[in-house]
Write a protein that holds these residues in place. Structure first.
Motif, PDB file in Angstrom:
ATOM      1  N   LEU A 102       9.226  -1.864  11.746  1.00 63.43           N
ATOM      2  CA  LEU A 102      10.509  -2.110  11.085  1.00 63.43           C
ATOM      3  C   LEU A 102      10.387  -3.171   9.994  1.00 63.43           C
ATOM      4  O   LEU A 102      10.974  -3.045   8.917  1.00 63.43           O
ATOM      5  CB  LEU A 102      11.554  -2.534  12.118  1.00 63.43           C
ATOM      6  CG  LEU A 102      12.049  -1.458  13.086  1.00 63.43           C
ATOM      7  CD1 LEU A 102      13.077  -2.039  14.044  1.00 63.43           C
ATOM      8  CD2 LEU A 102      12.654  -0.282  12.326  1.00 63.43           C
ATOM      9  N   VAL A 103       9.640  -4.236  10.271  1.00 67.50           N
ATOM     10  CA  VAL A 103       9.450  -5.291   9.261  1.00 67.50           C
ATOM     11  C   VAL A 103       8.736  -4.713   8.032  1.00 67.50           C
ATOM     12  O   VAL A 103       9.108  -4.994   6.887  1.00 67.50           O
ATOM     13  CB  VAL A 103       8.656  -6.475   9.854  1.00 67.50           C
ATOM     14  CG1 VAL A 103       8.318  -7.489   8.770  1.00 67.50           C
ATOM     15  CG2 VAL A 103       9.455  -7.146  10.968  1.00 67.50           C
ATOM     16  N   THR A 104       7.724  -3.883   8.263  1.00 68.39           N
ATOM     17  CA  THR A 104       7.017  -3.249   7.155  1.00 68.39           C
ATOM     18  C   THR A 104       7.953  -2.358   6.353  1.00 68.39           C
ATOM     19  O   THR A 104       7.929  -2.354   5.113  1.00 68.39           O
ATOM     20  CB  THR A 104       5.833  -2.412   7.688  1.00 68.39           C
ATOM     21  OG1 THR A 104       4.954  -3.262   8.412  1.00 68.39           O
ATOM     22  CG2 THR A 104       5.078  -1.758   6.541  1.00 68.39           C
ATOM     23  N   THR A 105       8.804  -1.606   7.040  1.00 65.99           N
ATOM     24  CA  THR A 105       9.767  -0.728   6.361  1.00 65.99           C
ATOM     25  C   THR A 105      10.719  -1.529   5.484  1.00 65.99           C
ATOM     26  O   THR A 105      11.005  -1.139   4.348  1.00 65.99           O
ATOM     27  CB  THR A 105      10.565   0.076   7.400  1.00 65.99           C
ATOM     28  OG1 THR A 105       9.676   0.910   8.144  1.00 65.99           O
ATOM     29  CG2 THR A 105      11.618   0.937   6.734  1.00 65.99           C
ATOM     30  N   ALA A 106      11.200  -2.657   5.997  1.00 69.17           N
ATOM     31  CA  ALA A 106      12.128  -3.478   5.216  1.00 69.17           C
ATOM     32  C   ALA A 106      11.462  -4.006   3.943  1.00 69.17           C
ATOM     33  O   ALA A 106      12.046  -3.948   2.853  1.00 69.17           O
ATOM     34  CB  ALA A 106      12.647  -4.638   6.066  1.00 69.17           C
TER      35      ALA A 106
ATOM     36  N   ALA B 281      20.564  -1.240   2.553  1.00 73.55           N
ATOM     37  CA  ALA B 281      21.341  -1.275   3.798  1.00 73.55           C
ATOM     38  C   ALA B 281      20.404  -1.295   4.996  1.00 73.55           C
ATOM     39  O   ALA B 281      20.648  -2.006   5.979  1.00 73.55           O
ATOM     40  CB  ALA B 281      22.275  -0.066   3.866  1.00 73.55           C
ATOM     41  N   ILE B 282      19.307  -0.535   4.922  1.00 74.34           N
ATOM     42  CA  ILE B 282      18.318  -0.528   6.002  1.00 74.34           C
ATOM     43  C   ILE B 282      17.649  -1.899   6.107  1.00 74.34           C
ATOM     44  O   ILE B 282      17.433  -2.422   7.203  1.00 74.34           O
ATOM     45  CB  ILE B 282      17.278   0.582   5.760  1.00 74.34           C
ATOM     46  CG1 ILE B 282      17.925   1.950   5.988  1.00 74.34           C
ATOM     47  CG2 ILE B 282      16.066   0.407   6.671  1.00 74.34           C
ATOM     48  CD1 ILE B 282      17.029   3.121   5.658  1.00 74.34           C
ATOM     49  N   VAL B 283      17.317  -2.502   4.959  1.00 70.19           N
ATOM     50  CA  VAL B 283      16.720  -3.840   4.958  1.00 70.19           C
ATOM     51  C   VAL B 283      17.630  -4.822   5.689  1.00 70.19           C
ATOM     52  O   VAL B 283      17.185  -5.598   6.557  1.00 70.19           O
ATOM     53  CB  VAL B 283      16.464  -4.322   3.517  1.00 70.19           C
ATOM     54  CG1 VAL B 283      16.050  -5.791   3.510  1.00 70.19           C
ATOM     55  CG2 VAL B 283      15.391  -3.482   2.849  1.00 70.19           C
ATOM     56  N   LYS B 284      18.908  -4.790   5.358  1.00 70.68           N
ATOM     57  CA  LYS B 284      19.855  -5.725   5.967  1.00 70.68           C
ATOM     58  C   LYS B 284      19.905  -5.565   7.481  1.00 70.68           C
ATOM     59  O   LYS B 284      19.868  -6.550   8.229  1.00 70.68           O
ATOM     60  CB  LYS B 284      21.249  -5.500   5.374  1.00 70.68           C
ATOM     61  CG  LYS B 284      22.318  -6.412   5.954  1.00 70.68           C
ATOM     62  CD  LYS B 284      23.666  -6.126   5.337  1.00 70.68           C
ATOM     63  CE  LYS B 284      24.746  -7.001   5.964  1.00 70.68           C
ATOM     64  NZ  LYS B 284      26.087  -6.695   5.418  1.00 70.68           N
ATOM     65  N   HIS B 285      19.958  -4.329   7.957  1.00 72.49           N
ATOM     66  CA  HIS B 285      20.059  -4.102   9.403  1.00 72.49           C
ATOM     67  C   HIS B 285      18.762  -4.464  10.121  1.00 72.49           C
ATOM     68  O   HIS B 285      18.803  -5.004  11.232  1.00 72.49           O
ATOM     69  CB  HIS B 285      20.444  -2.650   9.674  1.00 72.49           C
ATOM     70  CG  HIS B 285      21.897  -2.366   9.440  1.00 72.49           C
ATOM     71  ND1 HIS B 285      22.889  -2.780  10.300  1.00 72.49           N
ATOM     72  CD2 HIS B 285      22.531  -1.738   8.423  1.00 72.49           C
ATOM     73  CE1 HIS B 285      24.063  -2.409   9.836  1.00 72.49           C
ATOM     74  NE2 HIS B 285      23.882  -1.767   8.702  1.00 72.49           N
TER      75      HIS B 285
ATOM     76  N   GLU C 246       0.834  -1.213   0.000  1.00 74.35           N
ATOM     77  CA  GLU C 246       0.000   0.000   0.000  1.00 74.35           C
ATOM     78  C   GLU C 246       0.866   1.259   0.000  1.00 74.35           C
ATOM     79  O   GLU C 246       0.539   2.253  -0.652  1.00 74.35           O
ATOM     80  CB  GLU C 246      -0.924  -0.012   1.222  1.00 74.35           C
ATOM     81  CG  GLU C 246      -1.895   1.153   1.279  1.00 74.35           C
ATOM     82  CD  GLU C 246      -2.825   1.209   0.075  1.00 74.35           C
ATOM     83  OE1 GLU C 246      -3.228   2.331  -0.301  1.00 74.35           O
ATOM     84  OE2 GLU C 246      -3.137   0.133  -0.491  1.00 74.35           O
ATOM     85  N   ARG C 247       1.975   1.229   0.731  1.00 72.02           N
ATOM     86  CA  ARG C 247       2.873   2.392   0.767  1.00 72.02           C
ATOM     87  C   ARG C 247       3.453   2.697  -0.614  1.00 72.02           C
ATOM     88  O   ARG C 247       3.762   3.856  -0.914  1.00 72.02           O
ATOM     89  CB  ARG C 247       4.017   2.149   1.747  1.00 72.02           C
ATOM     90  CG  ARG C 247       3.616   2.125   3.201  1.00 72.02           C
ATOM     91  CD  ARG C 247       4.845   2.027   4.078  1.00 72.02           C
ATOM     92  NE  ARG C 247       4.489   1.847   5.480  1.00 72.02           N
ATOM     93  CZ  ARG C 247       5.376   1.815   6.480  1.00 72.02           C
ATOM     94  NH1 ARG C 247       6.661   1.972   6.213  1.00 72.02           N
ATOM     95  NH2 ARG C 247       4.976   1.641   7.730  1.00 72.02           N
ATOM     96  N   ASN C 248       3.625   1.676  -1.431  1.00 73.16           N
ATOM     97  CA  ASN C 248       4.215   1.856  -2.759  1.00 73.16           C
ATOM     98  C   ASN C 248       3.164   1.903  -3.865  1.00 73.16           C
ATOM     99  O   ASN C 248       3.524   1.874  -5.047  1.00 73.16           O
ATOM    100  CB  ASN C 248       5.202   0.719  -3.048  1.00 73.16           C
ATOM    101  CG  ASN C 248       6.487   0.833  -2.249  1.00 73.16           C
ATOM    102  OD1 ASN C 248       7.409   1.555  -2.615  1.00 73.16           O
ATOM    103  ND2 ASN C 248       6.553   0.110  -1.140  1.00 73.16           N
ATOM    104  N   HIS C 249       1.894   1.959  -3.496  1.00 71.34           N
ATOM    105  CA  HIS C 249       0.812   1.889  -4.495  1.00 71.34           C
ATOM    106  C   HIS C 249       0.889   3.034  -5.503  1.00 71.34           C
ATOM    107  O   HIS C 249       0.840   2.809  -6.726  1.00 71.34           O
ATOM    108  CB  HIS C 249      -0.537   1.890  -3.787  1.00 71.34           C
ATOM    109  CG  HIS C 249      -1.695   1.938  -4.738  1.00 71.34           C
ATOM    110  ND1 HIS C 249      -2.049   0.873  -5.542  1.00 71.34           N
ATOM    111  CD2 HIS C 249      -2.575   2.948  -5.042  1.00 71.34           C
ATOM    112  CE1 HIS C 249      -3.094   1.215  -6.291  1.00 71.34           C
ATOM    113  NE2 HIS C 249      -3.427   2.469  -5.996  1.00 71.34           N
TER     114      HIS C 249
ATOM    115  N   ASN D  21      10.889  -1.193   1.457  1.00 71.37           N
ATOM    116  CA  ASN D  21      12.123  -0.808   0.758  1.00 71.37           C
ATOM    117  C   ASN D  21      12.432  -1.764  -0.389  1.00 71.37           C
ATOM    118  O   ASN D  21      12.886  -1.342  -1.464  1.00 71.37           O
ATOM    119  CB  ASN D  21      13.286  -0.779   1.737  1.00 71.37           C
ATOM    120  CG  ASN D  21      13.287   0.457   2.612  1.00 71.37           C
ATOM    121  OD1 ASN D  21      12.454   1.347   2.445  1.00 71.37           O
ATOM    122  ND2 ASN D  21      14.206   0.524   3.556  1.00 71.37           N
ATOM    123  N   LEU D  22      12.199  -3.065  -0.171  1.00 69.44           N
ATOM    124  CA  LEU D  22      12.435  -4.028  -1.252  1.00 69.44           C
ATOM    125  C   LEU D  22      11.467  -3.798  -2.410  1.00 69.44           C
ATOM    126  O   LEU D  22      11.857  -3.870  -3.582  1.00 69.44           O
ATOM    127  CB  LEU D  22      12.286  -5.461  -0.721  1.00 69.44           C
ATOM    128  CG  LEU D  22      13.383  -5.980   0.211  1.00 69.44           C
ATOM    129  CD1 LEU D  22      13.115  -7.446   0.568  1.00 69.44           C
ATOM    130  CD2 LEU D  22      14.757  -5.854  -0.428  1.00 69.44           C
TER     131      LEU D  22
END
Length: 417
Positions: A265-269, A341-345, A236-239, A272-273
């Motif tokens: 945080l999981v949603t953010t990762a 990089a954020i996804v990885k962390h 939804e954030r990327n819609h 980002n993908l």
């Protein structure tokens, strides 16, 4: 026997005995001269051996003949000591210099690691130990130096990335003042200022987020997280971005995909993908998002695109901060180079891992794997819906992406010819 003969024989016997005695004395002196006198090894001061045995760093004691008489286990494990010898000439020269003048020395050395070309940076402190020994304390500081270099590079990259939007805003503001009487120009420049401002805002936001994630464990109060719901929120954030780019985003979630952690945080990762997949895909292609619970107590989230793919050399670097596969395309779409990089962390802070499968001309699949919550604690997961169909065939996620878009495949083929 007459007296004369007896005296003669007695004299001869005396001479023979005297000769034998002289020879015996001579041989005895020669044996004594050939003896090797071995001086006793000076004893170590009390308590030194016990301290060396428990040291985590490399502790080494050498005597007046440069022999290693005691060392900590780490000194052998790190290749500084072999038998009774110091492996590195640099350390041996330091020990001799300290023995010569009695002054304590502290230096940093770049030493060869093992028999290959690898190097290790160490901090060495060398000091006299009594009258007959020299103590070397050697600490591996390679990781600290690496962190320092990464921090320095990070600051340099941040400065470079900030200069672009800030400089753009400054120039556009000047142009806006010069075009005060031209409404069309004012609108055009004001629009560009808005774009650069949003880009600057996103960059600062992601820098702050990445700095927070690189600190101590940020998941201080973990809760039960429905990964399927996180994936839906991320889509939804990327819609709007997907719609503007002409890209279709399809999602499929399985039940019982729950983990312990921070849902935001999981949603953010995942977001980002998805955003990264959209940025590197052409109009008319599709991005797929799926969640599933795997054997072995894992929950997987896979994001698959039909982009140009990533070469093997670049796959090794894509999780580095500010690294972009296509820098021009990333900047055109507002990318900061910090998303992966954020996804990885985020994933590592949840005890998971992120991997990538990619092939030039076929697209990419990024897979997040997280430890699943025990089934008895994950009863709140939604039940499967009747007739629900997985848009991605079994085995595709994490192994091979969805079929490449014809235009993308053709363009990749032309690029390789």
């Amino acid at each position: 026997m007459d007296p004369t003969t007896a005296a003669t024989l007695g004299g001869i016997a005396g001479l023979a005995l005297g000769g034998v005695a002289v020879v015996a004395v001579h041989l005895s002196d020669r044996d004594r001269r050939n003896e090797v006198v071995i001086a006793p090894t000076p004893a170590l001061p009390p308590g030194v051996a016990e301290v060396l045995a428990v040291l985590r760093s490399s502790g080494i004691v050498v005597d007046t003949s440069d022999r290693v008489v005691n060392n900590s286990p780490a000194a052998v494990a790190r290749g500084l000591v072999r038998g009774q010898e110091l492996v590195h000439p640099e350390l041996l020269q330091l020990a001799r210099a300290v023995r010569r003048d009695g002054e304590i020395r502290e230096v940093e050395l770049d030493l060869r690691k093992g028999i290959g070309e690898a190097r290790v940076v160490v901090a060495a402190r060398v000091a006299p130990l009594g009258a007959d020994h020299v103590l070397l304390l050697v600490e591996d500081i390679s990781q600290a130096r690496l962190v320092e270099e990464v921090r320095r590079d990070f600051l340099a990259n941040v400065s470079h990335e900030l200069k672009t939007p800030v400089g753009g805003i400054s120039l556009l503001a000047e142009a806006l003042l010069d075009a005060a009487d031209d409404p069309e120009a004012v609108q055009r420049f004001a629009t560009r200022i808005g774009i650069e401002s949003r880009r600057l805002t996103n960059l600062v936001k992601e820098i702050v987020e990445l700095s927070r994630l690189q600190g101590t464990d940020v998941v201080t109060d973990p809760a039960l997280v429905d990964v399927g719901k996180c994936a839906e929120d991320a889509v939804e954030r990327n819609h709007l971005v997907a719609e503007e780019s002409g890209i279709d985003v399809a999602i499929h979630t399985e039940p019982d995909c729950q983990v312990w952690g921070d849902g935001e945080l999981v949603t953010t990762a995942i977001a980002n993908l998805i955003g990264n997949a959209i940025s590197y895909s052409d109009s008319g292609t599709r991005v797929g998002v799926s969640t599933r619970r795997r054997d072995g107590g894992l929950v997987e989230v896979a994001v698959t695109d039909q982009g140009l793919g990533i070469s093997p050399d670049e796959q090794k670097r894509i999780f580095e901060r500010f690294y972009r596969v296509d820098a021009a395309r990333s900047r055109a779409t507002g990318g900061t180079g910090l998303g992966l990089a954020i996804v990885k962390h985020v994933v590592e802070n949840h005890g998971g891992a992120v991997t990538v499968w990619s092939q030039v001309g076929r697209g990419s699949t990024f897979t997040i794997s997280l430890p699943a919550a025990p089934p008895d604690r994950a009863k709140s997961a939604s039940a499967p819906q009747p007739g629900q169909v997985d848009p991605f065939p079994e085995g595709a996620v994490g192994h091979a992406p969805i079929e490449p878009h014809p235009a993308t495949a053709a363009r990749a083929t032309r690029g390789q010819s």
